[in-house]
Write a protein that holds these residues in place. Structure first.
Motif, PDB file in Angstrom:
ATOM      1  N   ARG A 268       3.538  71.072 -37.136  1.00 61.24           N
ATOM      2  CA  ARG A 268       3.743  70.570 -35.776  1.00 61.24           C
ATOM      3  C   ARG A 268       4.196  69.112 -35.780  1.00 61.24           C
ATOM      4  NH1 ARG A 268      -0.899  69.355 -31.473  1.00 61.24           N
ATOM      5  NH2 ARG A 268       0.396  68.955 -29.631  1.00 61.24           N
ATOM      6  N   ASP A 269       3.485  68.238 -36.484  1.00 57.96           N
ATOM      7  CA  ASP A 269       3.846  66.822 -36.451  1.00 57.96           C
ATOM      8  C   ASP A 269       5.164  66.549 -37.165  1.00 57.96           C
ATOM      9  OD1 ASP A 269       1.436  64.417 -35.773  1.00 57.96           O
ATOM     10  OD2 ASP A 269       1.164  66.520 -35.314  1.00 57.96           O
ATOM     11  N   THR A 270       5.454  67.308 -38.208  1.00 59.74           N
ATOM     12  CA  THR A 270       6.746  67.155 -38.869  1.00 59.74           C
ATOM     13  C   THR A 270       7.872  67.554 -37.919  1.00 59.74           C
ATOM     14  OG1 THR A 270       5.773  67.547 -41.057  1.00 59.74           O
ATOM     15  CG2 THR A 270       8.162  67.837 -40.843  1.00 59.74           C
ATOM     16  N   HIS A 271       7.654  68.639 -37.186  1.00 59.62           N
ATOM     17  CA  HIS A 271       8.660  69.042 -36.199  1.00 59.62           C
ATOM     18  C   HIS A 271       8.854  67.959 -35.139  1.00 59.62           C
ATOM     19  CE1 HIS A 271      10.878  71.198 -33.123  1.00 59.62           C
ATOM     20  NE2 HIS A 271       9.961  70.781 -32.264  1.00 59.62           N
ATOM     21  N   MET A 272       7.768  67.382 -34.636  1.00 57.82           N
ATOM     22  CA  MET A 272       7.891  66.363 -33.595  1.00 57.82           C
ATOM     23  C   MET A 272       8.686  65.166 -34.094  1.00 57.82           C
ATOM     24  SD  MET A 272       4.478  66.459 -31.178  1.00 57.82           S
ATOM     25  CE  MET A 272       3.146  66.457 -32.364  1.00 57.82           C
ATOM     26  N   CYS A 273       8.471  64.778 -35.344  1.00 60.37           N
ATOM     27  CA  CYS A 273       9.227  63.654 -35.903  1.00 60.37           C
ATOM     28  C   CYS A 273      10.689  64.045 -36.126  1.00 60.37           C
ATOM     29  CB  CYS A 273       8.577  63.194 -37.210  1.00 60.37           C
ATOM     30  SG  CYS A 273       9.156  61.573 -37.762  1.00 60.37           S
ATOM     31  N   ASP A 274      10.929  65.285 -36.567  1.00 64.60           N
ATOM     32  CA  ASP A 274      12.302  65.762 -36.733  1.00 64.60           C
ATOM     33  C   ASP A 274      13.039  65.775 -35.392  1.00 64.60           C
ATOM     34  OD1 ASP A 274      11.829  66.151 -39.425  1.00 64.60           O
ATOM     35  OD2 ASP A 274      11.554  68.329 -39.256  1.00 64.60           O
ATOM     36  N   CYS A 275      12.354  66.224 -34.343  1.00 64.83           N
ATOM     37  CA  CYS A 275      12.960  66.277 -33.012  1.00 64.83           C
ATOM     38  C   CYS A 275      13.289  64.868 -32.525  1.00 64.83           C
ATOM     39  CB  CYS A 275      12.024  66.985 -32.038  1.00 64.83           C
ATOM     40  SG  CYS A 275      12.743  67.291 -30.407  1.00 64.83           S
ATOM     41  N   LEU A 276      12.382  63.922 -32.797  1.00 65.13           N
ATOM     42  CA  LEU A 276      12.659  62.523 -32.465  1.00 65.13           C
ATOM     43  C   LEU A 276      13.943  62.052 -33.136  1.00 65.13           C
ATOM     44  CD1 LEU A 276      11.824  59.635 -31.441  1.00 65.13           C
ATOM     45  CD2 LEU A 276      10.718  59.380 -33.680  1.00 65.13           C
ATOM     46  N   GLN A 277      14.086  62.342 -34.412  1.00 67.18           N
ATOM     47  CA  GLN A 277      15.289  61.915 -35.131  1.00 67.18           C
ATOM     48  C   GLN A 277      16.540  62.586 -34.577  1.00 67.18           C
ATOM     49  OE1 GLN A 277      13.629  62.357 -39.376  1.00 67.18           O
ATOM     50  NE2 GLN A 277      14.740  60.426 -39.466  1.00 67.18           N
ATOM     51  N   ASP A 278      16.425  63.845 -34.169  1.00 60.55           N
ATOM     52  CA  ASP A 278      17.568  64.522 -33.548  1.00 60.55           C
ATOM     53  C   ASP A 278      17.963  63.819 -32.250  1.00 60.55           C
ATOM     54  OD1 ASP A 278      17.642  66.372 -35.573  1.00 60.55           O
ATOM     55  OD2 ASP A 278      16.682  67.981 -34.435  1.00 60.55           O
ATOM     56  N   LEU A 279      16.970  63.424 -31.457  1.00 61.08           N
ATOM     57  CA  LEU A 279      17.253  62.715 -30.208  1.00 61.08           C
ATOM     58  C   LEU A 279      17.956  61.387 -30.468  1.00 61.08           C
ATOM     59  CD1 LEU A 279      13.939  63.389 -28.262  1.00 61.08           C
ATOM     60  CD2 LEU A 279      16.235  63.931 -27.427  1.00 61.08           C
ATOM     61  N   LEU A 280      17.482  60.653 -31.456  1.00 58.38           N
ATOM     62  CA  LEU A 280      18.094  59.368 -31.777  1.00 58.38           C
ATOM     63  C   LEU A 280      19.529  59.550 -32.262  1.00 58.38           C
ATOM     64  CD1 LEU A 280      15.094  57.608 -33.566  1.00 58.38           C
ATOM     65  CD2 LEU A 280      15.979  57.118 -31.283  1.00 58.38           C
ATOM     66  N   THR A 287      20.242  53.726 -30.343  1.00 54.06           N
ATOM     67  CA  THR A 287      19.213  54.265 -29.446  1.00 54.06           C
ATOM     68  C   THR A 287      17.813  53.877 -29.908  1.00 54.06           C
ATOM     69  OG1 THR A 287      20.641  56.149 -28.956  1.00 54.06           O
ATOM     70  CG2 THR A 287      18.316  56.371 -28.388  1.00 54.06           C
ATOM     71  N   LYS A 288      16.981  53.516 -28.938  1.00 51.35           N
ATOM     72  CA  LYS A 288      15.571  53.199 -29.200  1.00 51.35           C
ATOM     73  C   LYS A 288      14.691  54.189 -28.447  1.00 51.35           C
ATOM     74  CE  LYS A 288      16.174  48.179 -29.758  1.00 51.35           C
ATOM     75  NZ  LYS A 288      15.733  46.859 -29.239  1.00 51.35           N
ATOM     76  N   ALA A 289      13.565  54.551 -29.063  1.00 54.00           N
ATOM     77  CA  ALA A 289      12.694  55.568 -28.469  1.00 54.00           C
ATOM     78  C   ALA A 289      11.251  55.096 -28.413  1.00 54.00           C
ATOM     79  CB  ALA A 289      12.773  56.873 -29.268  1.00 54.00           C
ATOM     80  N   VAL A 290      10.576  55.503 -27.344  1.00 55.76           N
ATOM     81  CA  VAL A 290       9.133  55.306 -27.243  1.00 55.76           C
ATOM     82  C   VAL A 290       8.493  56.694 -27.233  1.00 55.76           C
ATOM     83  CG1 VAL A 290       9.295  55.120 -24.714  1.00 55.76           C
ATOM     84  CG2 VAL A 290       7.235  54.349 -25.869  1.00 55.76           C
ATOM     85  N   ILE A 291       7.439  56.849 -28.013  1.00 60.68           N
ATOM     86  CA  ILE A 291       6.740  58.132 -28.130  1.00 60.68           C
ATOM     87  C   ILE A 291       5.421  58.056 -27.384  1.00 60.68           C
ATOM     88  CG2 ILE A 291       5.675  59.773 -29.735  1.00 60.68           C
ATOM     89  CD1 ILE A 291       7.602  58.742 -31.884  1.00 60.68           C
ATOM     90  N   TRP A 292       5.150  59.068 -26.580  1.00 65.47           N
ATOM     91  CA  TRP A 292       3.865  59.215 -25.906  1.00 65.47           C
ATOM     92  C   TRP A 292       3.117  60.381 -26.551  1.00 65.47           C
ATOM     93  CZ3 TRP A 292       4.634  59.062 -19.828  1.00 65.47           C
ATOM     94  CH2 TRP A 292       5.159  57.824 -19.462  1.00 65.47           C
ATOM     95  N   ALA A 293       2.019  60.089 -27.211  1.00 67.79           N
ATOM     96  CA  ALA A 293       1.225  61.149 -27.839  1.00 67.79           C
ATOM     97  C   ALA A 293      -0.194  60.632 -28.060  1.00 67.79           C
ATOM     98  CB  ALA A 293       1.850  61.581 -29.173  1.00 67.79           C
ATOM     99  N   HIS A 294      -1.075  61.519 -28.434  1.00 68.60           N
ATOM    100  CA  HIS A 294      -2.475  61.151 -28.658  1.00 68.60           C
ATOM    101  C   HIS A 294      -2.592  60.190 -29.840  1.00 68.60           C
ATOM    102  CE1 HIS A 294      -6.805  61.681 -29.440  1.00 68.60           C
ATOM    103  NE2 HIS A 294      -6.887  62.158 -28.209  1.00 68.60           N
ATOM    104  N   ASN A 295      -3.637  59.364 -29.812  1.00 75.77           N
ATOM    105  CA  ASN A 295      -3.929  58.471 -30.946  1.00 75.77           C
ATOM    106  C   ASN A 295      -3.863  59.200 -32.275  1.00 75.77           C
ATOM    107  OD1 ASN A 295      -4.430  56.314 -29.253  1.00 75.77           O
ATOM    108  ND2 ASN A 295      -6.619  56.195 -29.669  1.00 75.77           N
TER     109      ASN A 295
END
Length: 472
Positions: A268-280, A287-295
């Protein structure tokens, strides 16, 4: 016992009081040191110590507004499903496909899966309303800021979105995709699929999910290479491709879900980071990104106890992939208050009292520092900086060292079980290396969902608010 805790932490208490930065109501300038410490970071991660505390969501939204306005951030990437969040993205950007969306509440209406209150709440409504107005007032030469979900739970919804895109744009590929995705229709839900695939009761749908994804990657690459499609068309092609990736990763996630938490957490977390990189990548090199997620997702997993250290998370992966100097992460803590949470998965949200933190926890240490310094008690909120991307900011090595010592740290997700709090909600962590900045809110209040369950409303009505400062 409290006296012993205070004595053993006397150095840490002194340093916290010395270096604490106050956060006061209606004082936006109090965030200035955080913005300065972020510097030119490309990825900023902002956490939450629970999925249901108003102050965590509010501070995160206010800091994000400033990142967008002052530092040019254009991607808000959330611990949320991709399809319902993309509806919000279309609305905040004024996309033609969103012309029938009436307001923020309507934009959020597809968040129906548990826990819907994570996104269908008053703070998110206010934020995305602000984001739409911000985008409307931008000049044509400036890029609009978007709102995205990077999680992977939406297997069925993402599957439907891929087929919908192909029907409209690539009709020649629809029949093959329907045949491959038809594999999932043998199962009533994702859990049944995971059980059957894991226990070899069926062969699973891994091959079929990969075949559709391969085609979608080819389609999107073709569109990009031709360069003939408008920005909106490119975005829709990208949206469909990411949905195909989610089907592939969700298939893997559910197939492994009965093997234990570590492997599915890492998927799950690897996918979320991969998706972030796809967005960038999709939005351009600057492009700059801010991530909203649990601590637990944005704090570096390597700085937690041995069980969690075997799990990778967004905080660790982002630091590794982008370099720590290009990143910044912010965590939250609280001593007590109320929270919106459920007793078990798929149950209605309740208005719950958060127990005062355990004496040996970092939350108790931050509470003690606050209550023992009369200059800090007015608002009950402050922050500490442990690392900065701006070399001109004076940081304390002693504070960093003291708060690097492993202490208990509390994490409340969508489930909160006060009776088993020590076992259910605490783990060991080194705060000053897990996060670059920590915001402490002494008394938090429950996040307000858009749909108020009767039990939530009754509990709120009966709750007697804590008065601050409290007796220690």
């Amino acid at each position: 016992m409290m006296a012993t805790a205070s004595k053993s932490n006397s150095k840490a208490l002194q340093l916290i009081q010395q270096y604490a930065n106050r956060l006061r109501s209606n004082k936006p300038a109090d965030y200035d040191p955080i913005l300065a410490a972020i510097g030119n970071a490309r990825v900023v991660m902002i956490g939450e110590a629970s999925h249901g505390s108003h102050e965590f969501y509010l501070h995160r939204a206010e800091i994000t507004k400033r990142l967008i306005e002052e530092k040019g951030f254009t991607v808000v990437a959330c611990e949320a499903d991709w399809p319902p969040t993309y509806r919000v993205n279309r609305w905040v950007k004024g996309h033609p496909a969103a012309k029938n969306i009436s307001d923020a509440n309507d934009a959020l209406k597809e968040f129906t899966r548990f826990p819907s209150w994570m996104w269908r709440n008053t703070v998110v409504v206010d934020f995305i309303t602000w984001l739409r107005k911000y985008n409307e007032n931008l000049g044509q030469e400036k890029k609009k800021a978007g709102f995205f979900g990077i999680d992977l739970y939406s297997l069925q919804a993402s599957r439907e979105e891929v087929l919908k895109y192909l029907e409209k744009n690539e009709p020649g590929l629809v029949a093959e995709a329907r045949k491959n995705y038809g594999c999932f229709e043998r199962y009533s839900d994702e859990q049944e699929y995971g059980y059957c695939a894991a226990t070899k009761l069926s062969s699973g749908c891994e091959k079929e999910a990969i075949q559709v994804l391969t085609k979608m990657l080819e389609v999107h690459a073709k569109h990009v290479s031709e360069g003939k499609i408008k920005d909106n068309d490119s975005d829709e092609s990208f949206y469909a491709m990411e949905n195909a990736k989610i089907v592939r990763e969700a298939e893997k996630y559910y197939r492994h879900m009965f093997e234990g938490g570590q492997i599915t957490w890492n998927i799950r977390d690897t996918h979320m980071c991969d998706c972030l990189q796809d967005l960038l990548k999709h939005n351009g090199p600057d492009t700059k990104a801010v991530i909203w997620a649990h601590n637990s997702h944005v704090g570096d997993a390597r700085e937690t106890d041995s069980r969690r250290a075997r799990e990778v998370n967004i905080g660790q992966l982002v630091r590794e992939r982008f370099g720590i100097g290009n990143t910044f992460n912010i965590g939250f803590t609280t001593y007590t208050g109320t929270v919106t949470a459920a007793d078990s998965w798929d149950m209605d949200p309740d208005f719950k009292r958060v127990r005062p933190s355990l004496n040996e926890s970092v939350e108790f240490l931050l509470h003690e520092a606050l209550t023992k310094d009369s200059t800090m008690t007015n608002d009950g909120q402050y922050f500490l900086l442990f690392r900065s991307n701006d070399s001109s900011i004076n940081l304390s090595k002693e504070l960093h060292t003291e708060l690097h010592k492993k202490r208990l740290e509390r994490a409340i997700g969508v489930i909160y079980r006060p009776r088993t709090e020590r076992q259910s909600h605490y783990f060991d962590a080194s705060l000053s290396t897990q996060f670059d900045c920590i915001i402490h809110v002494e008394v938090t209040r429950a996040l307000r969902p858009l749909e108020i369950h009767p039990a939530w409303a009754e509990a709120e009505k009966e709750h007697v608010p804590d008065t601050f400062p409290m007796n220690v």
